[in-house]
Scaffold this motif. Structure first.
Motif, short mmCIF file in Angstrom:
data_model
loop_
_atom_site.label_atom_id
_atom_site.label_comp_id
_atom_site.label_asym_id
_atom_site.label_seq_id
_atom_site.Cartn_x
_atom_site.Cartn_y
_atom_site.Cartn_z
N GLU A 36 31.78 16.70 1.78
CA GLU A 36 30.38 17.12 1.64
C GLU A 36 29.92 16.98 0.19
OE1 GLU A 36 27.94 21.29 1.88
OE2 GLU A 36 29.42 20.90 3.45
N ARG A 37 30.75 17.40 -0.75
CA ARG A 37 30.37 17.29 -2.17
C ARG A 37 30.30 15.83 -2.60
NH1 ARG A 37 34.09 20.53 -5.75
NH2 ARG A 37 32.65 19.78 -7.34
N LEU A 38 31.21 14.99 -2.10
CA LEU A 38 31.15 13.56 -2.42
C LEU A 38 29.87 12.93 -1.86
CD1 LEU A 38 34.89 12.59 -1.92
CD2 LEU A 38 33.59 12.38 -4.06
N ARG A 39 29.51 13.31 -0.62
CA ARG A 39 28.26 12.78 -0.04
C ARG A 39 27.05 13.25 -0.82
NH1 ARG A 39 31.20 13.32 4.83
NH2 ARG A 39 30.48 15.45 5.10
N SER A 40 27.09 14.47 -1.34
CA SER A 40 25.99 14.96 -2.16
C SER A 40 25.87 14.13 -3.44
CB SER A 40 26.21 16.44 -2.51
OG SER A 40 25.22 16.90 -3.40
N HIS A 41 27.00 13.88 -4.09
CA HIS A 41 26.98 13.04 -5.29
C HIS A 41 26.49 11.63 -4.94
CE1 HIS A 41 28.59 15.16 -8.78
NE2 HIS A 41 29.45 15.77 -7.98
N LEU A 42 26.92 11.11 -3.80
CA LEU A 42 26.50 9.77 -3.39
C LEU A 42 24.98 9.72 -3.20
CD1 LEU A 42 27.12 6.87 -2.52
CD2 LEU A 42 27.63 7.77 -0.23
N GLY A 43 24.43 10.70 -2.54
CA GLY A 43 22.99 10.73 -2.32
C GLY A 43 22.22 10.83 -3.63
N ARG A 44 22.69 11.68 -4.55
CA ARG A 44 22.02 11.80 -5.84
C ARG A 44 22.15 10.52 -6.65
NH1 ARG A 44 23.96 16.00 -9.27
NH2 ARG A 44 25.92 16.05 -8.14
N ALA A 45 23.30 9.87 -6.56
CA ALA A 45 23.49 8.61 -7.30
C ALA A 45 22.61 7.51 -6.73
CB ALA A 45 24.97 8.20 -7.28
N ASP A 102 31.67 15.06 -11.14
CA ASP A 102 31.21 16.33 -11.73
C ASP A 102 31.05 16.19 -13.24
OD1 ASP A 102 31.04 17.63 -9.30
OD2 ASP A 102 32.95 18.68 -9.51
N ARG A 103 31.90 15.37 -13.86
CA ARG A 103 31.80 15.14 -15.30
C ARG A 103 30.59 14.25 -15.62
NH1 ARG A 103 33.46 10.91 -17.68
NH2 ARG A 103 34.92 10.32 -16.07
N LEU A 104 30.37 13.21 -14.79
CA LEU A 104 29.27 12.27 -15.02
C LEU A 104 27.90 12.87 -14.69
CD1 LEU A 104 30.93 9.07 -13.52
CD2 LEU A 104 30.42 9.49 -15.95
N ALA A 105 27.84 13.67 -13.65
CA ALA A 105 26.59 14.29 -13.20
C ALA A 105 26.89 15.72 -12.78
CB ALA A 105 25.99 13.50 -12.05
N PRO A 106 27.03 16.62 -13.77
CA PRO A 106 27.48 17.99 -13.48
C PRO A 106 26.56 18.73 -12.51
CG PRO A 106 27.33 17.60 -15.85
CD PRO A 106 26.73 16.42 -15.17
N PRO A 107 27.17 19.47 -11.59
CA PRO A 107 26.37 20.32 -10.71
C PRO A 107 25.83 21.50 -11.53
CG PRO A 107 28.70 20.55 -10.20
CD PRO A 107 28.58 19.51 -11.28
N VAL A 108 24.75 22.08 -11.06
CA VAL A 108 24.15 23.23 -11.73
C VAL A 108 24.03 24.38 -10.75
CG1 VAL A 108 22.88 21.85 -13.40
CG2 VAL A 108 21.80 22.45 -11.26
N ASP A 109 23.73 25.56 -11.26
CA ASP A 109 23.46 26.72 -10.42
C ASP A 109 24.60 27.02 -9.45
OD1 ASP A 109 22.14 28.89 -9.35
OD2 ASP A 109 20.85 27.69 -8.05
N GLY A 110 25.75 27.40 -9.99
CA GLY A 110 26.87 27.81 -9.16
C GLY A 110 27.48 26.69 -8.36
N GLY A 111 27.43 25.46 -8.87
CA GLY A 111 28.06 24.34 -8.17
C GLY A 111 27.09 23.55 -7.32
N ARG A 112 25.88 24.08 -7.12
CA ARG A 112 24.90 23.37 -6.31
C ARG A 112 24.15 22.38 -7.20
NH1 ARG A 112 19.66 23.83 -5.29
NH2 ARG A 112 19.40 25.74 -6.46
N ALA A 113 23.93 21.21 -6.70
CA ALA A 113 23.22 20.19 -7.46
C ALA A 113 21.75 20.56 -7.60
CB ALA A 113 23.33 18.84 -6.76
N ALA A 114 21.17 20.16 -8.71
CA ALA A 114 19.75 20.40 -8.93
C ALA A 114 18.94 19.62 -7.91
CB ALA A 114 19.36 19.99 -10.34
#
Length: 124
Positions: A36-45, A102-114
Motif C-alpha cells: 500500500e505504501r509503495l502504491r502511494s509513492h507510485l501514485g505521487r511519483a 521515503d528518503r526521496l519523497a518523505p511522508p508527512v503528518d505521521g507517515g501519511r503523504a501530503a
C-alpha cells in the motif's frame, strides 16, 4: 524459488495482459502495508511526472521518473522477476525500495503523504 517448481505461480498470477501487451503483476507475497505504501509513492511519483513534463526541466523529470522506477521495482513490477527469489528476499527488496522512496519523497503528518486538499485554503 526457481521457475517451474511446484508451488510456483502460474502465468496468470505473474502477468496481466491489457490490449495484447503483457505487464508484470505486483508481487502477491508483499505485506499489505508495504504494498500500500509503495502504491502511494507510485501514485505521487506519477503525478509528479505529469507536473515535471509541464515544467520542461529534464533534471526534474528524470528525478521523478526514477521515483516511479523505484516504486515499481519495490512492487516487483520491474527489475528481477519476483517469482525467481525467495519471499524474504522479495520483502527485503520492497522494504529497501520503500526506504529509498521515503528518503526521496518523505511522508508527512505521521507517515501519511501530503495531499492537495490538506491546504487550509482548499474547500473553504
Amino acid at each position: 524459488m526457481a521457475s517451474g517448481n511446484a508451488g510456483d505461480p502460474a502465468d496468470d498470477e505473474r502477468w496481466l495482459v491489457i490490449d495484447g501487451r503483457r505487464w508484470r503483476r505486483t508481487d502477491p507475497a508483499l505485506p499489505s502495508d508495504v504494498a500500500e505504501r509503495l502504491r502511494s509513492h507510485l501514485g505521487r511519483a506519477r503525478a509528479a511526472v505529469r507536473s515535471a513534463k509541464r515544467s520542461d526541466d529534464p533534471a526534474v523529470l528524470a528525478a521523478v521518473r526514477h521515483r516511479v522506477g523505484v516504486a515499481k521495482a519495490g512492487l516487483g513490477e520491474r527489475g528481477p522477476r519476483w517469482w525467481d527469489d525467495t519471499v524474504p528476499a522479495r520483502v527485503e527488496r520492497a522494504r529497501a525500495a520503500l526506504d529509498d522512496l521515503d528518503r526521496l519523497a518523505p511522508p508527512v503528518d505521521g507517515g501519511r503523504a501530503a495531499r492537495a486538499d490538506d491546504d487550509a485554503d482548499v474547500n473553504t
